[in-house]
Design a protein around this motif. Structure first.
Motif, short mmCIF file in Angstrom:
data_model
loop_
_atom_site.label_atom_id
_atom_site.label_comp_id
_atom_site.label_asym_id
_atom_site.label_seq_id
_atom_site.Cartn_x
_atom_site.Cartn_y
_atom_site.Cartn_z
N ASP A 95 10.73 4.41 5.44
CA ASP A 95 10.82 5.25 4.25
C ASP A 95 9.87 6.45 4.29
OD1 ASP A 95 12.68 3.50 3.03
OD2 ASP A 95 11.04 2.21 2.37
N PHE A 96 8.64 6.24 4.81
CA PHE A 96 7.64 7.30 4.72
C PHE A 96 7.07 7.75 6.06
CE2 PHE A 96 5.63 3.28 3.14
CZ PHE A 96 4.88 2.97 4.27
N GLY A 97 7.57 7.23 7.16
CA GLY A 97 7.10 7.67 8.48
C GLY A 97 5.80 6.99 8.89
N ALA A 98 5.19 7.54 9.93
CA ALA A 98 3.94 6.98 10.45
C ALA A 98 2.82 7.16 9.43
CB ALA A 98 3.56 7.66 11.76
N VAL A 99 1.93 6.17 9.38
CA VAL A 99 0.81 6.18 8.45
C VAL A 99 -0.43 6.69 9.18
CG1 VAL A 99 -0.66 4.71 7.01
CG2 VAL A 99 1.77 4.20 7.23
N PRO A 100 -1.11 7.70 8.63
CA PRO A 100 -2.32 8.20 9.28
C PRO A 100 -3.35 7.09 9.49
CG PRO A 100 -1.66 9.65 7.48
CD PRO A 100 -0.79 8.43 7.41
N GLU A 101 -4.04 7.16 10.60
CA GLU A 101 -5.04 6.15 11.00
C GLU A 101 -6.02 5.84 9.88
OE1 GLU A 101 -6.86 3.54 13.66
OE2 GLU A 101 -5.25 4.87 14.31
N GLU A 102 -6.48 6.86 9.16
CA GLU A 102 -7.49 6.63 8.12
C GLU A 102 -6.95 5.88 6.90
OE1 GLU A 102 -5.99 10.90 7.61
OE2 GLU A 102 -6.63 9.66 9.29
N PHE A 103 -5.63 5.74 6.78
CA PHE A 103 -5.04 4.98 5.68
C PHE A 103 -4.97 3.49 5.97
CE2 PHE A 103 -2.44 8.42 3.27
CZ PHE A 103 -3.56 9.23 3.23
N VAL A 104 -5.09 3.11 7.24
CA VAL A 104 -5.10 1.70 7.61
C VAL A 104 -6.52 1.19 7.40
CG1 VAL A 104 -4.68 0.02 9.44
CG2 VAL A 104 -3.22 2.04 9.25
N LEU A 105 -6.72 0.37 6.38
CA LEU A 105 -8.06 0.00 5.92
C LEU A 105 -8.59 -1.29 6.54
CD1 LEU A 105 -7.51 0.70 2.13
CD2 LEU A 105 -8.48 2.24 3.86
N ALA A 106 -7.73 -2.30 6.69
CA ALA A 106 -8.22 -3.62 7.09
C ALA A 106 -7.13 -4.39 7.83
CB ALA A 106 -8.66 -4.41 5.85
N ARG A 107 -7.58 -5.37 8.61
CA ARG A 107 -6.67 -6.27 9.31
C ARG A 107 -6.76 -7.63 8.63
NH1 ARG A 107 -7.70 -9.55 14.25
NH2 ARG A 107 -9.74 -8.59 14.14
N ALA A 108 -5.61 -8.24 8.37
CA ALA A 108 -5.57 -9.56 7.74
C ALA A 108 -5.91 -10.62 8.77
CB ALA A 108 -4.20 -9.81 7.13
N LEU A 109 -6.80 -11.53 8.40
CA LEU A 109 -7.22 -12.60 9.29
C LEU A 109 -6.56 -13.92 8.96
CD1 LEU A 109 -11.05 -11.84 9.27
CD2 LEU A 109 -9.35 -11.04 10.92
N LEU A 110 -6.53 -14.25 7.66
CA LEU A 110 -6.01 -15.54 7.20
C LEU A 110 -5.11 -15.35 6.00
CD1 LEU A 110 -9.25 -17.72 7.12
CD2 LEU A 110 -7.40 -17.92 8.77
N ARG A 111 -4.15 -16.25 5.88
CA ARG A 111 -3.32 -16.32 4.69
C ARG A 111 -3.70 -17.59 3.95
NH1 ARG A 111 1.81 -19.03 5.75
NH2 ARG A 111 0.46 -20.75 5.22
N LEU A 112 -3.96 -17.47 2.66
CA LEU A 112 -4.26 -18.62 1.81
C LEU A 112 -3.12 -18.77 0.82
CD1 LEU A 112 -7.98 -17.72 1.05
CD2 LEU A 112 -7.11 -19.15 2.90
N ARG A 113 -2.39 -19.86 0.92
CA ARG A 113 -1.26 -20.09 0.03
C ARG A 113 -1.72 -20.98 -1.12
NH1 ARG A 113 3.89 -20.27 3.30
NH2 ARG A 113 3.47 -18.06 3.13
N PRO A 114 -1.46 -20.55 -2.36
CA PRO A 114 -1.92 -21.36 -3.50
C PRO A 114 -1.14 -22.67 -3.59
CG PRO A 114 -0.53 -19.56 -4.25
CD PRO A 114 -0.72 -19.37 -2.77
N PRO A 115 -1.76 -23.72 -4.13
CA PRO A 115 -1.03 -24.98 -4.29
C PRO A 115 0.10 -24.80 -5.31
CG PRO A 115 -3.18 -25.11 -5.34
CD PRO A 115 -3.14 -23.80 -4.62
N ALA A 116 1.22 -25.46 -5.06
CA ALA A 116 2.37 -25.35 -5.95
C ALA A 116 2.02 -25.89 -7.34
CB ALA A 116 3.55 -26.11 -5.37
#
Length: 145
Positions: A95-116
């Motif tokens: 939709d919006f093309g390549a994202v400038p490097e400075e807009f990429v803020l963080a890398r996700a390390l873990l996913r925490l899924r809430p209990p149902a």
């Protein structure tokens, strides 16, 4: 003896711990990797490689943070895609093309899924069972197309 605030902050920064943060995900664009309601542990300033799930500023609306998969570098920045190919509105680089490097803020390390059902997590066994599926490192497998 506790360290003075400035010294403690420098030590956390040196270890990379000050750069860790939690962010809650809303919307289906990254399902099944990350679902709406999941919490991500992200590391600001981490090196991004193709296949990483990243937190970034939306290039057309910089006050909006979004989570996408970094597919690769293109002219002008990172090409990011949603994992959910069935989502009606992907809101990614298609939709919006390549994202400038400075807009990429963080890398996700873990996913925490809430209990149902929080009330159902009353025994140690049920809590361990939930934790076995709730806490997952995010892989670099490229799911987005």
């Amino acid at each position: 003896m506790p360290q003075p605030t400035g010294e403690r902050e420098r030590e956390l920064e040196r270890r990379g711990l000050r750069r860790l943060a939690l962010c809650e995900v809303t919307g289906p664009s990254m399902a099944p990797t990350v679902n709406s309601g999941d919490t991500l542990v992200v590391r600001y300033g981490a090196r991004v490689r193709p296949g990483d799930v990243v937190l970034l500023r939306h290039p057309l609306q910089q006050d909006l943070l979004i989570v996408k998969r970094a597919v690769g570098r293109r002219d002008g920045g990172w090409w990011v895609l949603s994992d959910n190919t069935l989502a009606a509105f992907a809101n990614d680089s298609r939709d919006f093309g390549a994202v400038p490097e400075e807009f990429v803020l963080a890398r996700a390390l873990l996913r925490l899924r809430p209990p149902a059902d929080v009330a159902a997590q009353r025994t140690l066994r049920s809590a361990v069972s939930w934790a076995a599926v709730a806490v997952r490192p995010l892989s670099r497998r490229l799911r987005a197309r």
